[in-house]
Scaffold this active site. Structure first.
Site, PDB file in Angstrom:
ATOM      1  N   HIS A  18       0.833  -1.204   0.000  1.00 14.68           N
ATOM      2  CA  HIS A  18       0.000   0.000   0.000  1.00 14.68           C
ATOM      3  C   HIS A  18       0.867   1.252   0.000  1.00 14.68           C
ATOM      4  CE1 HIS A  18       0.713   1.294   4.130  1.00 14.68           C
ATOM      5  NE2 HIS A  18       0.361   0.133   4.595  1.00 14.68           N
ATOM      6  N   GLU A  36      -5.689  -5.673  12.388  1.00 15.16           N
ATOM      7  CA  GLU A  36      -5.704  -4.210  12.393  1.00 15.16           C
ATOM      8  C   GLU A  36      -5.291  -3.729  11.003  1.00 15.16           C
ATOM      9  OE1 GLU A  36      -3.933  -0.365  14.877  1.00 15.16           O
ATOM     10  OE2 GLU A  36      -3.352  -2.407  15.435  1.00 15.16           O
ATOM     11  N   LEU A  37      -6.151  -3.047  10.302  1.00 20.47           N
ATOM     12  CA  LEU A  37      -5.958  -2.685   8.906  1.00 20.47           C
ATOM     13  C   LEU A  37      -4.682  -1.867   8.692  1.00 20.47           C
ATOM     14  CD1 LEU A  37      -7.223  -2.789   6.066  1.00 20.47           C
ATOM     15  CD2 LEU A  37      -8.391  -0.645   6.619  1.00 20.47           C
ATOM     16  N   ASP A  38      -3.843  -2.342   7.761  1.00 21.19           N
ATOM     17  CA  ASP A  38      -2.618  -1.655   7.352  1.00 21.19           C
ATOM     18  C   ASP A  38      -1.678  -1.365   8.520  1.00 21.19           C
ATOM     19  OD1 ASP A  38      -3.326  -1.620   4.658  1.00 21.19           O
ATOM     20  OD2 ASP A  38      -4.426   0.256   4.865  1.00 21.19           O
ATOM     21  N   ALA A  39      -1.680  -2.232   9.513  1.00 22.34           N
ATOM     22  CA  ALA A  39      -0.838  -2.003  10.691  1.00 22.34           C
ATOM     23  C   ALA A  39       0.009  -3.224  11.032  1.00 22.34           C
ATOM     24  CB  ALA A  39      -1.702  -1.625  11.891  1.00 22.34           C
TER      25      ALA A  39
END
Length: 284
Positions: free
Chosen positions: A192, A226-229
């Site tokens: 991303h 946990e999104l994008d973490a």
């Protein structure tokens, strides 16, 4: 000849390296590569080692049993042993963006990636022709709010049937839920814009342009709930100026996405990533 890769992490203590290399020597092996790191704050020792056994009577199963009894248990090690020449099976998930997919398949076709790709899954049919060009099976599994659970079960069925080792989200524009994540912990790689979470939403490059950013970048990481973490595997940046347009930023960003994602795939496939807590130790 057996060529093995050994990964170890445990509490830092005296004698680990000497004990491991001597054990390999005692078993008529030769250590050909070794790298190690100590997290002084957490007091944790990490090591990646490659070794070769030329004795025709060498037995990997017996070696693993002996290693566990004589070293792993006394040192309280977390460890994995892999045949260095073994190719991991990598499934690709995509949506409509094709730049990462083309790059991965081009590198795969050129022999740059030491993986096997049993299939590609997409929630759209747009990129089926690319899979056909590279002679890789393509599965169109539509995803809507009402069908997401059933779609993920269909995905899992394919992943298990083909004994897939890890998944790459090559711009797969769907949130992966714990249903899949829990089956592949630290084995789902995403890419991303590193603008996130500063520039969230569908058009991060437009937001970055509006702010007059001077650096754009990309992050590849393992997927967690946990999104994008999740733990970061690889990152890179490139400088931009006021003269660059939004299309310029998008083009530069996509180039970075391809490069960073391919690096992350290589690191994972070569067993060079240690996940510890929510960060990684990368041996390059």
């Amino acid at each position: 000849m057996a060529h093995l890769t050994l990964l170890i992490h445990c509490k830092d203590q005296k004698g680990i390296i000497a004990s491991v290399t001597n054990f390999i020597l005692e078993n008529e092996g030769n250590t050909t590569y070794i790298d190690q790191h100590v997290d002084a704050v957490a007091n944790v020792f990490f090591m990646r080692l490659e070794c070769v056994f030329t004795n025709t009577s060498f037995n990997t199963a017996q070696f693993k049993t002996a290693f566990k009894e004589k070293l792993a248990t006394p040192f309280e090690m977390q460890w994995q042993l892999y045949p260095a020449t073994q190719k991991l099976k990598m499934a690709i998930f995509v949506s409509k963006y094709d730049h990462c997919l083309y790059d991965i398949l081009g590198r795969y076709n050129a022999g740059e990636l030491n993986v096997d790709i049993p299939f590609i899954i997409s929630n759209h049919s747009d990129l089926a022709h690319i899979a056909a060009n590279f002679d890789i099976p393509f599965y169109h599994i539509p995803v809507t709010k009402d069908t997401k659970a059933a779609a993920e079960q269909e995905q899992l069925k394919l992943l298990k049937a083909h004994q897939v080792d890890f998944i790459v989200l090559a711009r797969y524009m769907q949130i992966v839920t714990p249903t899949v994540i829990n089956e592949f912990p630290h084995r789902i790689i995403n890419i991303h814009h590193s603008f996130l979470p500063a520039f969230v939403g569908a058009k991060p490059y437009h937001a970055a342009f509006a702010r007059g950013v001077k650096i754009i970048g990309t992050t590849s990481h393992y997927v967690t709930e946990e999104l994008d973490a999740g733990p970061i595997i690889e990152q890179d940046t490139i400088r931009v100026t006021h003269s660059h347009t939004i299309p310029d930023l998008i083009a530069k960003g996509r180039d970075l996405e391809k490069i960073v994602l391919s690096r992350a795939i290589k690191l994972h496939a070569q067993h060079k990533c240690f996940v510890y807590g929510n960060k990684t130790i990368i041996f390059t």
